[in-house]
Enzyme design. Structure first.
Site, PDB file in Angstrom:
ATOM      1  N   GLY A  70     -59.193 -93.427  24.911  1.00 48.62           N
ATOM      2  CA  GLY A  70     -59.265 -92.099  25.510  1.00 48.62           C
ATOM      3  C   GLY A  70     -57.887 -91.572  25.894  1.00 48.62           C
ATOM      4  CG  ASN A 138     -62.188 -90.531  36.227  1.00 49.64           C
ATOM      5  OD1 ASN A 138     -61.946 -89.330  36.114  1.00 49.64           O
ATOM      6  ND2 ASN A 138     -61.296 -91.386  36.694  1.00 49.64           N
ATOM      7  CB  ALA A 187     -64.979 -97.627  21.934  1.00 51.40           C
ATOM      8  CB  THR A 224     -53.460-100.404   9.079  1.00 47.23           C
ATOM      9  OG1 THR A 224     -52.506-100.342   8.031  1.00 47.23           O
ATOM     10  CG2 THR A 224     -54.731-101.067   8.577  1.00 47.23           C
ATOM     11  CB  CYS A 311     -58.167 -95.887  34.639  1.00 42.88           C
ATOM     12  SG  CYS A 311     -59.886 -95.452  34.518  1.00 42.88           S
TER      13      CYS A 311
HETATM   14  N1  PLP Z   1     -60.486 -90.084  30.612  1.00 47.86           N
HETATM   15  C1  PLP Z   1     -61.316 -90.486  31.584  1.00 47.86           C
HETATM   16  C2  PLP Z   1     -62.137 -89.480  32.311  1.00 47.86           C
HETATM   17  C3  PLP Z   1     -61.398 -91.839  31.922  1.00 47.86           C
HETATM   18  O1  PLP Z   1     -62.227 -92.228  32.892  1.00 47.86           O
HETATM   19  C4  PLP Z   1     -60.594 -92.763  31.218  1.00 47.86           C
HETATM   20  C5  PLP Z   1     -60.600 -94.210  31.556  1.00 47.86           C
HETATM   21  O2  PLP Z   1     -60.734 -94.605  32.623  1.00 47.86           O
HETATM   22  C6  PLP Z   1     -59.755 -92.300  30.208  1.00 47.86           C
HETATM   23  C7  PLP Z   1     -59.726 -90.947  29.934  1.00 47.86           C
HETATM   24  C8  PLP Z   1     -58.872 -93.233  29.427  1.00 47.86           C
HETATM   25  O3  PLP Z   1     -59.592 -93.883  28.434  1.00 47.86           O
HETATM   26  P1  PLP Z   1     -59.038 -95.275  27.827  1.00 47.86           P
HETATM   27  O4  PLP Z   1     -59.263 -96.309  28.862  1.00 47.86           O
HETATM   28  O5  PLP Z   1     -59.868 -95.493  26.603  1.00 47.86           O
HETATM   29  O6  PLP Z   1     -57.601 -95.071  27.497  1.00 47.86           O
END
Ligand code: PLP
Length: 368
Positions: A70, A138, A187, A224, A311
């Site tokens: 993401g 989130n 994913a 790749t 995160c």
């Molecule tokens: N966007 C949102 C709203 C998220 O909650 C997160 C991950 O916590 C991301 C983007 C980032 O995704 P990734 O962990 O796949 O980089």
């Protein structure tokens, strides 16, 4: 010790369908760009996964650009669309906030983008814009008015990017109905592996690659492809699509947790509780008790939740989301995020309530 995993918004357990697809892909050799039979087999697996991901969001397969997650998809959207000024909501994920300089559109105290402010900001500057608004936050789970924002954006000649990372698999998604020009998926939030995601962007939309090289992904993302990850992502999307209509059922457990925790501590706050919210998310503040204290006490009791946005590198820092909602700093520092998933059961909620209740009782006893 029994363990209760209540941090699904950080990452969801790998679905068995994804694990099986990945195991099979790992056992096979073949570069999707090779013309021989192993290459063609790999290409077929890649394109089948592309179709599965596209189906989850009602987009054409050609619009899917596979990325490393993401974060990269958000960066690709905001930096790959060039020549436009950026307007992002105040509650976006850091991967949007740090992608490029942007004007910040405020949110209401309930945590929803202020559409009147967006309209004023779009009208105030005639240069073409790109608006970025997540589909659900989130931390609070609050669902955002993306379709309305897209209408406003389009009326002013702007494009709209939507980070749907927390929504895919939790609510039915139709990109066209949403009106989004670009959509981000990850994913591992829906039962696929970590380290793979996608940006959905119509093939005719000019998107400059951030990573150039072999011309993969229609020249939009060189390198790749991560085939095992991508087939796991595809299998997870297919499984999630089967379950999405029943996903709202998890709200019963979330609501029970909310009722029981706020009954124990009437001063506890639920952020975003009176808005349309993801069925699995509860953002709870206990004024006077730092989030880190709560997270650690729960962890000692086998209950896994996160403080603010998990995160971000294991550091507990005050949530920019709650800040943007006008929550006083001292209170925002006491907010934890409890997020449930498809295999969460009543015993997980009992364990949470018991551990949190015990922490609360200890604090009360110490204060007396
Ligand atoms: N966007 C949102 C709203 C998220 O909650 C997160 C991950 O916590 C991301 C983007 C980032 O995704 P990734 O962990 O796949 O980089």
């Amino acid at each position: 010790m029994r363990l209760a995993y209540l941090d699904w918004n950080a990452t969801a357990p790998l679905r068995p369908e994804a694990a099986a697809a990945m195991t099979e892909a790992l056992a096979r050799c073949g570069n999707p760009s090779s013309v021989h039979r192993f290459g063609r087999d790999a290409r077929r697996a890649l394109e089948a996964a592309r179709a599965q991901v596209a189906a989850l969001v009602g987009a054409p397969a050609a619009a899917i650009v596979f990325t490393s997650g993401g974060t990269e998809a958000n960066q690709l959207a905001l930096r790959g669309i060039t020549g436009r000024r950026l307007l992002i909501s105040a509650i976006e994920h850091d991967s949007v906030r740090q992608a490029a300089p942007a004007a910040i559109v405020p949110v209401t105290r309930q945590g929803v983008m202020d559409l009147a402010a967006l309209e004023r900001m779009l009208a105030a500057d005639p240069r073409p814009a790109l608006v970025s608004l997540m589909l659900a936050n989130n931390e609070t789970g609050v669902v955002q008015p993306v379709a309305e924002a897209a209408r406003l954006a389009h009326a002013h000649g702007a494009l709209l990017h939507c980070d749907a990372v927390q929504v895919a698999g939790k609510l039915p998604l139709a990109m066209e109905r949403l009106g989004a020009d670009l959509l981000t998926l990850s994913a591992h939030k829906l039962g696929g592996p970590q380290g793979v995601g996608a940006l959905v962007a119509a093939p005719e939309l000019a998107l400059a690659a951030l990573q150039t090289g072999g011309g993969q992904e229609r020249g939009r993302r060189g390198g790749t492809e991560n085939l095992p990850g991508i087939v796991g992502f595809g299998a997870a999307c297919a499984a999630a699509a089967q379950e999405v209509d029943g996903y709202a059922g998890v709200a019963h457990l979330r609501d029970a947790a909310e009722r029981r925790l706020t009954a124990i501590a009437p001063e506890a706050r639920v952020y975003g509780g009176d808005m349309a919210r993801l069925a699995n998310t509860l953002c709870l503040g206990l004024p006077g008790v730092p989030a880190a204290t709560q997270v650690m006490a729960l962890d000692l009791a086998g209950v896994m939740v996160s403080a603010g946005s998990a995160c971000s590198s294991g550091k507990v820092r005050r949530s920019h989301v709650l800040d943007a909602m006008g929550v006083p700093p001292a209170e925002a520092e006491s907010a934890i995020r409890i997020s449930l998933g498809r295999s969460t059961g009543p015993a997980d909620i009992d364990q949470l309530v018991e551990a949190w209740g015990a922490l609360y009782a200890r604090r009360q006893a110490n204060a007396a």
